[in-house]
Motif scaffolding. Structure first.
Motif, short mmCIF file in Angstrom:
data_model
loop_
_atom_site.label_atom_id
_atom_site.label_comp_id
_atom_site.label_asym_id
_atom_site.label_seq_id
_atom_site.Cartn_x
_atom_site.Cartn_y
_atom_site.Cartn_z
N ASP A 236 0.81 -1.21 0.00
CA ASP A 236 0.00 0.00 0.00
C ASP A 236 0.85 1.27 0.00
OD1 ASP A 236 -2.54 -1.09 -0.10
OD2 ASP A 236 -2.68 -1.36 2.06
N ARG B 256 2.34 -2.29 -5.36
CA ARG B 256 2.16 -3.74 -5.42
C ARG B 256 3.35 -4.45 -6.06
NH1 ARG B 256 -1.88 -1.48 -2.61
NH2 ARG B 256 -3.99 -1.86 -3.41
N SER C 149 -3.94 -9.36 -4.94
CA SER C 149 -4.39 -7.98 -5.10
C SER C 149 -4.00 -7.43 -6.46
CB SER C 149 -3.82 -7.10 -3.99
OG SER C 149 -4.28 -7.50 -2.72
N GLU D 262 -6.89 -6.16 -9.21
CA GLU D 262 -7.00 -4.75 -9.59
C GLU D 262 -6.81 -4.52 -11.09
OE1 GLU D 262 -4.33 -2.81 -6.88
OE2 GLU D 262 -5.73 -3.01 -5.20
N SER E 288 -0.25 -1.64 -10.39
CA SER E 288 -1.70 -1.55 -10.36
C SER E 288 -2.16 -0.12 -10.64
CB SER E 288 -2.22 -1.99 -8.99
OG SER E 288 -3.55 -1.57 -8.79
N HIS F 36 -3.57 1.51 -7.49
CA HIS F 36 -2.59 2.06 -6.55
C HIS F 36 -2.00 3.35 -7.08
CE1 HIS F 36 1.47 2.54 -4.82
NE2 HIS F 36 0.86 2.20 -3.71
N PRO G 128 -10.93 -8.64 0.20
CA PRO G 128 -10.37 -7.40 -0.35
C PRO G 128 -11.39 -6.52 -1.05
CG PRO G 128 -9.73 -9.28 -1.69
CD PRO G 128 -10.39 -9.83 -0.47
N THR H 274 -8.98 0.90 -1.96
CA THR H 274 -7.67 0.60 -2.54
C THR H 274 -6.53 1.01 -1.63
OG1 THR H 274 -8.49 0.79 -4.81
CG2 THR H 274 -6.14 1.12 -4.47
N ARG I 288 -6.26 -1.77 0.90
CA ARG I 288 -6.66 -3.13 0.51
C ARG I 288 -5.58 -4.15 0.82
NH1 ARG I 288 -8.33 -2.30 -4.52
NH2 ARG I 288 -10.44 -1.97 -3.71
N ALA I 289 -4.34 -3.87 0.45
CA ALA I 289 -3.26 -4.82 0.72
C ALA I 289 -3.02 -4.96 2.22
CB ALA I 289 -1.98 -4.38 0.01
N MET J 228 -5.76 -7.20 3.53
CA MET J 228 -5.48 -8.59 3.18
C MET J 228 -4.33 -9.14 4.01
SD MET J 228 -7.39 -10.21 1.11
CE MET J 228 -6.34 -11.51 0.48
#
Length: 572
Positions: free
Chosen positions: A138, A142, A188, A192, A254, A257, A476, A481, A484-485, A488
């Motif tokens: 994040d 990613r 993720s 995405e 991503s 991101h 997720p 966003t 999200r990571a 997770m």
């Protein structure tokens, strides 16, 4: 009016063929078509700037809308294969635990409880690594987290094959576990890049790589262990990771991101590449207007820009904890805590069935076709070993373990059929309810022939895989966003806690002859988890990532005014 005058003053220093709008730092400049000059009058601008009209509102678009417009194609298929290799390598490393424990007993003569420790240290590493890699993903992106975690697992996995003692092996496997905590970042990454319409089906398909990894590990063990040392098995299991390291440099960051951290140029460049890859002859054009994103987590740091150096340092150091704290804010707390319980329970059940499958065959007289006695489910701790330090299982035992590893395929099919048809919550609840049936049947294992016991374990593993797959799709989708990571990572950490405690419980219970108690506990836990999943407050089937409620849309409108700078505001 003062805002418009200041913008016209800036416009004098720019080309006269187009007008530009200032964006926030990192947003760059957005070129817009020119319009007709204003009519002459006492307040008209000089002739040299007559082509620069006043700033007005313009259309906006999001990454969600662009990906839905571009659709699924070759770009996503390539991403599926690359990120799938990460899942395959993860599954192989986890499946190896079923063989590594008995092999360590043969190599160093360790006690049964130490076998459980070897498995648990891997989960301790994952418990720490999962939230760490999630926050790196994040924070720095990613792609970077994906590459570093893969490299970490590859190096540590090879090093563990050269361990000279049981303690050294435990240390290296704990380091491997820390890297395995970063594998969900790959999930993720793939998520995405998917359109919202069939996202659930494709996220189920990526889980087939986990099953392929499990089957490959069982097949490798079948081929290698009867004739070679477990060390060769560890070395061969790093092959998918070696290939993945060669491919990750070609993976795109991503676009979600990139947009979330304000790098809109990078997001648009990735989306453009995706459109060209999916339709080289007639690529889909990106929407007109300004790319915007939901409220960014980083925007909260802007309030610290006027603080001193020490205050900024403290703010930066506390940022990871603020991300975690957002998961427990009012309105999100109930969902988060329920999901954490489900992560724990599903992982505990899944790894319990995996370990039971091997333990039952390693410690079962019925698994030996040559009459030599291994352990028994009555509590004899002896294990038959080969001359090269591997557990000595006969053909039937390896066959049954291999067949059990294919049980995940029916689970994946059930997940693919149900995840969009009946929704994420109902799928999750149904899978755990189904898991109760074969577990209850296993209570009569003492009177079962070995094939019937294998069938019950097969069905339980299929149901557990169904639940795990839907959980990784659903969790997720419930968060933004920007976190999200991290979400997770935290969920995965709780799952690893379940995986860490499971070997100490399952292996210990079986070794002490109390398999009935272990199976009864798994059945009760599956029943409770099914009820909790049924009452989850959010359903995400068919919704876009970052889709917000009406109030959040209004807040995002403020962000569009600020980031798009379409009108002067009191903050500006």
């Amino acid at each position: 009016a003062r805002g418009c005058e200041s913008r016209l003053h800036l416009a004098k220093m720019r080309p006269s063929s187009a007008r530009y709008v200032d964006m926030e730092k990192g947003d760059g400049l957005v070129e817009q078509p020119s319009s007709s000059p204003p009519p002459p009058g006492p307040n008209s601008t000089p002739a040299t700037t007559s082509q620069h009209p006043t700033v007005g509102p313009e259309p906006t678009w999001t990454v969600d809308e662009a990906i839905d417009e571009i659709g699924f194609g070759p770009f996503q298929l390539v991403m599926l294969c690359v990120t799938g290799l990460a899942w395959m390598g993860d599954a192989m490393e986890m499946m190896l635990l079923s063989f590594l424990g008995p092999a360590a007993r043969c190599e160093w003569g360790i006690a049964p409880w130490q076998e459980g420790v070897l498995t648990s240290v891997v989960f301790v590493g994952m418990l720490v690594g999962a939230p760490t890699w999630g926050q790196i993903a994040d924070w720095k992106g990613r792609k970077l987290a994906f590459f570093c975690a893969t490299l970490w697992i590859f190096v540590a996995g090879l090093a563990s094959s050269f361990a000279g003692s049981f303690d050294e092996l435990c240390a290296w496997r704990a380091i491997v576990g820390f890297g395995l905590g970063g594998v969900p970042v790959a999930f993720s990454v793939f998520m995405e890049f998917l359109p919202s319409g069939n996202r659930g089906v494709w996220l189920t398909i990526i889980e087939t790589f986990w099953t392929l990894g499990s089957v490959a590990a069982a097949g490798l063990a079948w081929v290698v262990l009867p004739h070679h040392s477990w060390r060769l098995l560890l070395q061969l299991s790093t092959a998918p990771l070696a290939l993945l390291l060669l491919l990750i440099p070609f993976v795109s960051e991503s676009p979600y991101h990139s947009a979330a951290v304000g790098d809109y140029a990078a997001a648009k460049a990735t989306l453009t590449r995706m459109a060209k890859a999916n339709a080289p002859r007639n690529p889909v054009a990106l929407p007109k207007g300004t790319l915007v994103s939901p409220l960014r987590f980083q925007s909260s740091v802007a309030r610290d820009e006027g603080a001193g150096r020490f205050e900024r340092f403290v703010s930066t150091a506390c940022k990871p904890f603020r991300r975690i704290a957002t998961l427990l804010e009012k309105g999100q707390r109930k969902q988060t805590l329920m999901l954490w319980f489900i992560f724990f329970a599903v992982a505990f059940s899944y790894y319990g069935v995996v370990l039971l499958t091997t333990e039952v065959h390693v410690d079962s007289n019925a698994a030996r076709g040559d009459g030599r006695k291994g352990g028994t489910r009555g509590g004899d701790d002896a294990v038959a070993c080969t001359g090269h330090g591997s557990p000595d299982l006969d053909y039937g035992a390896y066959r049954d373990i291999f067949v059990s590893s294919t049980a995940e395929l029916p689970g994946l099919v059930l997940a693919a059929l149900s995840v969009d048809l009946i929704g994420r919550r109902n799928s999750l609840s149904s899978s755990m309810a189904l898991n109760v049936v074969p577990l209850l049947a296993l209570l009569g294992y003492a009177t079962f022939p070995i094939w019937l016991e294998t069938l019950a374990l097969f069905l339980s593993r299929a149901a557990s895989m169904w639940a795990f797959t839907v959980l990784y799709i659903y969790a997720p989708e419930t968060v933004n966003t920007s976190v999200r990571a991290t979400a997770m990572g935290m969920g995965n950490a709780v799952a690893r806690l379940g995986g860490m405690l499971c070997p100490l419980f399952a292996v210990g219970m079986v070794e002490s002859g109390r398999m009935t108690g272990a199976v009864a506990f798994f059945a009760a836990l599956a029943c409770i988890t099914s009820i909790v999943a049924f009452f989850l407050p959010i359903e995400t089937a068919g919704k876009r990532l970052d889709q917000m409620d009406e109030a959040a849309e209004e807040r995002r409108g403020d962000v569009e005014l600020t980031y798009g700078a379409t009108e002067p505001t009191s903050k500006r």
